[in-house]
Structures are given as structure tokens and as C-alpha cells.
Design a protein around this motif. Structure first.
Motif, PDB file in Angstrom:
ATOM      1  N   ARG A  24      -6.466   9.476  27.159  1.00 42.36           N
ATOM      2  CA  ARG A  24      -5.911   8.126  27.027  1.00 42.36           C
ATOM      3  C   ARG A  24      -4.670   8.155  26.128  1.00 42.36           C
ATOM      4  N   LYS A  25      -3.618   7.387  26.552  1.00 38.54           N
ATOM      5  CA  LYS A  25      -2.375   7.311  25.773  1.00 38.54           C
ATOM      6  C   LYS A  25      -2.483   6.193  24.766  1.00 38.54           C
ATOM      7  N   LEU A  26      -2.125   6.507  23.555  1.00 40.83           N
ATOM      8  CA  LEU A  26      -2.218   5.533  22.475  1.00 40.83           C
ATOM      9  C   LEU A  26      -0.878   4.834  22.306  1.00 40.83           C
ATOM     10  N   TYR A  27      -0.905   3.536  22.211  1.00 42.15           N
ATOM     11  CA  TYR A  27       0.312   2.728  22.039  1.00 42.15           C
ATOM     12  C   TYR A  27       0.230   1.979  20.722  1.00 42.15           C
ATOM     13  N   ASP A  28       1.387   1.877  20.068  1.00 36.57           N
ATOM     14  CA  ASP A  28       1.482   1.077  18.853  1.00 36.57           C
ATOM     15  C   ASP A  28       1.826  -0.353  19.247  1.00 36.57           C
ATOM     16  N   VAL A  29       0.904  -1.214  19.000  1.00 38.36           N
ATOM     17  CA  VAL A  29       1.085  -2.613  19.394  1.00 38.36           C
ATOM     18  C   VAL A  29       1.655  -3.387  18.198  1.00 38.36           C
ATOM     19  N   ALA A  30       2.743  -4.127  18.438  1.00 37.38           N
ATOM     20  CA  ALA A  30       3.351  -4.918  17.365  1.00 37.38           C
ATOM     21  C   ALA A  30       2.554  -6.167  17.132  1.00 37.38           C
ATOM     22  N   LEU A  52       3.711 -10.184  23.212  1.00 33.83           N
ATOM     23  CA  LEU A  52       4.986  -9.524  23.068  1.00 33.83           C
ATOM     24  C   LEU A  52       5.277  -8.689  24.292  1.00 33.83           C
ATOM     25  N   ALA A  53       6.455  -8.219  24.494  1.00 28.22           N
ATOM     26  CA  ALA A  53       6.831  -7.384  25.659  1.00 28.22           C
ATOM     27  C   ALA A  53       6.099  -6.056  25.609  1.00 28.22           C
ATOM     28  N   ASP A  54       5.978  -5.538  24.418  1.00 31.51           N
ATOM     29  CA  ASP A  54       5.252  -4.247  24.327  1.00 31.51           C
ATOM     30  C   ASP A  54       3.797  -4.390  24.747  1.00 31.51           C
ATOM     31  N   GLU A  55       3.237  -5.551  24.414  1.00 27.43           N
ATOM     32  CA  GLU A  55       1.841  -5.763  24.835  1.00 27.43           C
ATOM     33  C   GLU A  55       1.753  -5.849  26.344  1.00 27.43           C
ATOM     34  N   TRP A  56       2.784  -6.460  26.984  1.00 31.57           N
ATOM     35  CA  TRP A  56       2.762  -6.574  28.451  1.00 31.57           C
ATOM     36  C   TRP A  56       2.869  -5.215  29.094  1.00 31.57           C
ATOM     37  N   TYR A  61       0.566  -0.311  31.810  1.00 34.23           N
ATOM     38  CA  TYR A  61       0.272   1.134  31.799  1.00 34.23           C
ATOM     39  C   TYR A  61      -1.226   1.403  31.794  1.00 34.23           C
ATOM     40  N   ALA A  62      -1.954   0.555  31.098  1.00 32.51           N
ATOM     41  CA  ALA A  62      -3.433   0.737  31.086  1.00 32.51           C
ATOM     42  C   ALA A  62      -4.008   0.533  32.479  1.00 32.51           C
ATOM     43  N   ARG A  63      -3.480  -0.478  33.228  1.00 32.27           N
ATOM     44  CA  ARG A  63      -3.988  -0.712  34.597  1.00 32.27           C
ATOM     45  C   ARG A  63      -3.624   0.453  35.497  1.00 32.27           C
ATOM     46  N   TYR A  64      -2.388   1.000  35.347  1.00 35.83           N
ATOM     47  CA  TYR A  64      -1.991   2.150  36.174  1.00 35.83           C
ATOM     48  C   TYR A  64      -2.893   3.368  35.917  1.00 35.83           C
ATOM     49  N   HIS A  65      -3.070   3.579  34.622  1.00 33.83           N
ATOM     50  CA  HIS A  65      -3.910   4.744  34.261  1.00 33.83           C
ATOM     51  C   HIS A  65      -5.334   4.597  34.764  1.00 33.83           C
TER      52      HIS A  65
END
Length: 447
Positions: A24-30, A52-56, A61-65
């Protein structure tokens, strides 16, 4: 994600995508916590903040993965399913072929045991028939011994009518008693042998029945296995039996199954051999008993002839003994008279000695002394009593001897008169009756 446990017979084929979950890829959410955010007391109880845009992007990406991982997992499961279906199909085919071969091998084993059991049943039946024939011979031989026993007992009873002193246990009577004992022993032997034959026939039939039951069970099992061997996947008679795969507690193993039939065959063969040996023994018994009876019959006839010669010779000897006995009786009577006179002569001295002792027993006080005269008188009485006892004992012996002589004389005189009667019994009655003795063939059970 959970994977299904599958029993595989070989290593799975390599996959395009390795069969493992992607990291799983980890993302930094603002965080929406800045100075220009709308969080505060005015928004308590409501979400009025925007993503936020990053959350979108993170959500996309989570749905694709997740879609890629699910497709990969599904492709892997489809491949494993096809592989498992092919392997189970091959395993089922091999198992069914092996089971069919095992059932066929079982049919061959059952057929072999069935054939041996059937052969043993036929041999036991034939052996039982032969033993039945021997049993009939034994019964005829036992019936034939009734005539010799009747002749022997009649001879003994006729000789019981002999008058004294000819009523003796002579050699003829000993041979007759031996013959009677021999016949009784032979009858007991034949009866025991008949009982043994009956028991052996019963054992033969029991083991024959056991082998027949075992053979019947094997025929039924053979038919069942033959039916099972013909079943295939396209058979219309097959159906589900969920609980048939369980072993019955009473079910036998292959070793106990084969051992059971081996034991039955071994016991049946053992009884068949025992039956054959018994038939040989019966032949020997019948042959030996017939020969023994005829030999004893000849011995009895010879004893009768010798006894008749002895009776003729005894008459002359008895006359001589009678004359000597009469002379001895006369001498013994004189001896008894002499002994009685001697006893009478001792009575007077005994009276004198006893009277002296009686009178001396009345002496007063110290005069009643054990003097020499007293001792001699006591000794005299004892000597006289001893002499009288010896004379009386000798007189009793002489009187007994005289009585014996008189009895002997009476017996001798009577014996002279009964010799003719004894000769008539032995020659005219006994020996004439023995001419009806059975033949060897009759005694051996052939007639």
C-alpha cells in the motif's frame, strides 16, 4: 485477503503477476486546520469543511489500487480453480481405476478361495460317505459278537451245573472267562469306535457346513464385487451414500478375512485326514478282532478236549486218595482219644495244687507269708494250666483235622459219582453248542 486451502499434487505454474498483495502507498494528507479554515465554534455539530485536492487524488489512487488488486486476486483464483479442477479430475480418474483394479484383484482372490472351499466340501462329503460305510461294518460286527457271547455264557452256565468237586475254575473255565472278557472288550471297543465314528461324522458334517456357509458368503460377496466392478461414471444405478465411507466396527481386515478361510480349510482338511485315519483304524480293528475271536475259540475247544482227558484220569486217582483218607481218619480218631485222656489226667493234680493255695490263703496275720512253698504251688498251677492249654489246642487241631478229613472223604466220594455227569456236560452240551460259532467274515462285518 484470505486464500482457499487446496491440496495440489504438483507445483502451480508461474503467474504473470506474483501471487501476493501489492504494498500500500502511503500519502501525506493535508489537514484542514489552517487559519482560513472554517473549523471553529460556529461549525460545532456540522461538517462544513471541503476536501482538499490532495484528498481527492488520494481517494482516486486508492480506488485504482483496490480495483487492480481485486482483479489480480480474481485472476489468480481463476487460474488456481482451473488447475485444481484438472488435478482433482485426474486424481478421481486414477483413484477410480485403482479401485477397479483392487476390486478385480479381490474378485480373483474370492474366486480362488471359493473354488478351494467347494473342492473341500466335495471331498468332505465323499469322506463322510466312506466313513458311514465303515460305521455300518462296525455295527454288523458288533451284532455278530452276540452269538459268540451267547455260546460262551451258555457254556459257563452249563458248567455251573457240575457237581462238587468238579465245579472248579479249571483251564477250560479260565479260557471261557478269557473268551467272555475278550468278547466284552471287543464289544466295548466296537462301541467306542462306533461312537468315535459318529463323532467324526458329526465333525465332518459340521466342518462341511462351515465351509458351505463360508462358500455361500464368498459367492454372495463375489456377486456383489462383480456388480461393483461393472459400475462406471455413466451407470444409472449409482447414487449418493454419504455415510458409506465409514468402516464398520465389525468389519474384518484382509489378513483376518484370509485367515478365517484358511482356518476353515485347515480344520476341514484336518478332520478329513482324521476321518481317513479312522477308516484305516476301523479296518485294522475289525480284522484283528475277528482273528482274536477265532483264535480264542480254537483255544477253548482245545482246553475242552484236554479237560475231558483229565476227568477220565482223575477218577482212578480219586479212588486211591479216598482209600488213604479213610485210613488217616482212623488214625486221627485214635489220636483224639489219646489227647482227651491226657487232658483228663491233668485235672486231679490241678485240683490238688489249687486247693493247697486256697487253704494257705487263710493263714492269719504275719503267717500269710510268700514262702518257698507258696512260690512252688503258684508255679505248679501255672505249669498245669500251660500243659492243659497246649493239650486242648492240640485237641482242637486234631478235631479240626478229623473234620477236614471227613469233609475230604465226603467230597471224594461225591466226586467219584459226578465225573460221568461232568464228562456229559463238557462233551455233549458245551462242545456241541460251540459248533455254531460265527465265521471270520461275519465277525469282520462283511456279512
Amino acid at each position: 485477503m484470505a486464500q482457499t486451502d487446496v491440496l495440489l499434487t504438483k507445483e502451480p505454474a508461474p503467474q504473470t503477476v506474483p501471487a501476493c498483495e501489492l504494498p500500500r502507498k502511503l500519502y501525506d494528507v493535508a489537514r484542514n486546520t489552517g487559519a482560513h479554515t472554517s473549523s471553529g465554534l460556529a461549525t460545532a455539530g456540522f461538517r462544513s469543511a471541503k476536501y482538499l485536492a490532495d484528498e481527492w487524488f488520494q481517494n482516486c489512487y486508492a480506488r485504482y489500487h483496490q480495483a487492480f488488486a481485486d482483479r489480480d486476486q480474481s485472476e489468480q483464483q481463476r487460474h488456481e480453480s482451473h488447475q485444481l479442477a484438472a488435478e482433482t479430475e485426474a486424481l478421481a480418474r486414477r483413484s477410480q481405476e485403482d479401485s477397479t483394479r483392487k476390486v478385480g484383484a479381490r474378485l480373483q482372490d474370492t474366486h480362488c478361495w471359493k473354488s478351494e472351499l467347494q473342492q473341500e466340501v466335495h471331498e468332505l462329503a465323499a469322506e463322510t460317505d466312506l466313513l458311514l460305510a465303515q460305521k455300518q461294518r462296525l455295527q454288523r460286527a458288533l451284532d455278530a459278537t452276540a452269538v459268540p457271547f451267547s455260546i460262551t455264557t451258555d457254556n459257563l452256565q452249563c458248567r455251573e451245573h457240575r457237581q462238587h468237586p468238579d465245579l472248579v475254575r479249571d483251564f477250560v473255565e479260565m479260557e471261557l472267562l478269557k473268551e467272555a472278557e475278550l468278547i466284552r472288550n471287543i464289544q466295548e471297543l466296537l462301541k467306542r469306535t462306533i461312537t468315535q465314528a459318529v463323532n467324526q461324522i458329526r465333525l465332518n458334517r459340521e466342518h462341511k457346513e462351515t465351509c458351505e456357509m463360508d462358500w455361500s458368503d464368498k459367492v454372495e460377496a463375489y456377486n456383489i464385487d462383480q456388480t461393483c466392478a461393472l459400475y462406471h461414471n455413466q451407470s444409472t444405478e449409482v447414487q449418493f451414500h454419504p455415510h458409506s465411507a465409514k468402516f464398520e466396527e465389525s468389519a474384518s481386515t484382509h489378513e483376518t478375512w484370509a485367515g478365517f478361510t484358511q482356518d476353515n480349510l485347515h480344520r476341514a482338511e484336518r478332520e478329513r485326514l482324521a476321518s481317513a485315519n479312522l477308516r484305516v483304524l476301523v479296518d485294522c480293528i475289525l480284522r484283528d478282532t475277528a482273528e482274536d475271536l477265532r483264535l480264542q475259540c480254537d483255544a477253548v475247544n482245545l482246553a475242552f478236549e484236554r479237560r475231558c482227558e483229565e476227568l477220565e484220569d482223575a477218577r482212578h486217582k480219586l479212588e486211591n486218595h479216598l482209600h488213604k483218607t479213610l485210613r488217616e481218619i482212623t488214625d486221627q480218631e485214635h489220636n483224639i482219644a489219646m489227647l482227651k485222656q491226657a487232658i483228663k489226667d491233668k485235672e486231679a493234680p490241678l485240683k490238688v495244687a489249687q486247693t493247697r493255695l486256697y487253704q494257705r490263703s487263710h493263714r492269719p496275720n504275719v503267717e500269710l507269708c510268700r514262702d518257698a512253698a507258696q512260690f512252688r504251688l503258684v508255679s505248679e498251677v501255672e505249669e498245669l494250666n500251660t500243659s492243659l492249654a497246649a493239650l486242648k489246642e492240640k485237641l482242637l487241631e486234631a478235631e479240626q483235622s478229623l473234620r477236614n478229613l471227613e469233609d475230604t472223604r465226603m467230597h471224594l466220594e461225591k466226586d467219584l459219582a459226578v465225573k460221568t455227569n461232568s464228562l456229559f456236560i463238557d462233551r455233549q452240551k458245551c462242545m456241541a453248542h460251540r459248533a455254531r460259532y460265527p465265521t471270520v467274515l461275519q465277525l469282520a462285518g462283511y456279512q
